[in-house]
Design a protein around this motif. Structure first.
Motif, short mmCIF file in Angstrom:
data_model
loop_
_atom_site.label_atom_id
_atom_site.label_comp_id
_atom_site.label_asym_id
_atom_site.label_seq_id
_atom_site.Cartn_x
_atom_site.Cartn_y
_atom_site.Cartn_z
N GLU A 160 0.49 -1.00 0.17
CA GLU A 160 0.02 0.06 -0.03
C GLU A 160 0.87 1.47 -0.10
O GLU A 160 0.73 1.99 -1.02
CB GLU A 160 -1.09 -0.08 1.39
N GLY A 161 1.73 1.60 0.65
CA GLY A 161 2.45 2.05 1.09
C GLY A 161 3.61 2.59 -0.29
O GLY A 161 3.50 4.09 -1.14
N ILE A 162 4.03 1.13 -1.36
CA ILE A 162 4.82 1.40 -2.62
C ILE A 162 3.51 2.14 -3.58
O ILE A 162 3.40 2.95 -4.02
CB ILE A 162 5.18 0.44 -3.23
N CYS A 163 2.55 2.09 -3.32
CA CYS A 163 1.46 2.51 -4.25
C CYS A 163 1.13 4.07 -4.35
O CYS A 163 0.63 4.49 -5.23
CB CYS A 163 -0.18 1.33 -4.19
N GLU A 164 0.68 3.96 -2.97
CA GLU A 164 0.75 5.50 -2.25
C GLU A 164 2.09 6.27 -3.77
O GLU A 164 1.78 7.42 -3.79
CB GLU A 164 0.31 5.78 -1.21
#
Length: 264
Positions: free
Chosen positions: A213-217
């Motif tokens: 999720e952090g990478i996606c953001e």
């Protein structure tokens, strides 16, 4: 290329751990008369004595990749037990060595075999397993869950908490959706075909989801600022791993960024 082969039990599961000289590790598991994945053909000479002594009535493949299905032809020809895979993988199983040379060098040469389509559940000797469709790593990927014990087999969905490279065919958004689906189940111990036995499985899977999720953001923020996919890859990951050159680009952090951008 064989470095290590060992067999041990964790809870009620027999774990067969194999490691190549390239430090690539893969597992096959035996539980209640059901073999989960067959290991790569590279380890055939070590696995055959184990399979001859072990007692199992069926094989369930988490997906059709060669490091999971490599010994299915030998098992089918010599032990005459049924082999199940998601319906999306049946055509791949019927093809001889449908993968590039670097993967053959690592995992061996898998011959063709005939697989049967797995349904929404599968019965081992005394347990019924829920078959959960978990695409992302592969479009024929499944996980197996036993509600009574909370045991979960996740194939290649987990592998590690921090994904740095994926294959061109993989999808990070699909992987995240599959993880979210699994997290709705009340599981405890998790058996991953590359990380092995993880007693704190749910916590590990949550950790992976939070990382993705952090990478996606990060990707979405940089993309909205006008950065190209190549620039985003360089800004987030910064370096190329040896597998990218070895695989001639089939494995690359660039594919992580691409799959996220395609989903925006």
């Amino acid at each position: 290329m064989i470095q290590l082969f060992q067999v041990y039990d964790r809870e009620d599961v027999t774990c067969v751990e194999m490691t190549t000289l390239r430090k690539s590790k893969v597992f096959t598991f035996l539980v209640d008369g059901m073999l989960i994945d067959t290991g790569p053909q590279r380890f055939e000479s070590e696995l055959i004595p184990f399979y001859q002594k072990a007692s199992f009535d069926l094989v369930t493949l988490t997906h059709s990749h060669e490091d999971h299905s490599g010994n299915a032809p030998w098992i089918q020809e010599n032990l005459k037990v049924p082999i199940y895979v998601h319906s999306n993988g049946i055509a791949v199983c019927s093809q001889p060595t449908p993968y590039p040379k670097y993967r053959q060098d690592t995992w061996g040469t898998r011959r063709e075999f005939k697989a049967l389509p797995v349904s929404s559940s599968i019965q081992s000797r005394e347990k019924e397993w829920e078959v959960i469709y978990t695409p992302g790593h592969a479009d024929d990927h499944i996980s197996l869950f036993h509600r009574g014990t909370g045991t979960l087999f996740t194939g290649d969905l987990f592998i590690s908490p921090k994904t740095k490279v994926i294959m061109r065919s993989e999808s990070i958004p699909q992987t995240m959706a599959s993880i979210r689906n699994l997290l709705t189940y009340d599981f405890g111990s998790m058996f991953c075909c590359h990380a092995g036995y993880l007693p704190d499985g749910k916590m590990k899977m949550k950790e992976k989801l939070e990382y993705l999720e952090g990478i996606c953001e990060e990707v979405k923020t940089l993309y909205e600022k006008g950065h190209s996919i190549t620039e985003i890859d360089q800004l987030i990951f910064g370096k190329k791993y040896p597998i990218t050159a070895i695989s001639e680009g089939e494995w690359d952090s660039l594919h992580i960024v691409t799959s996220i951008v395609l989903d925006i």
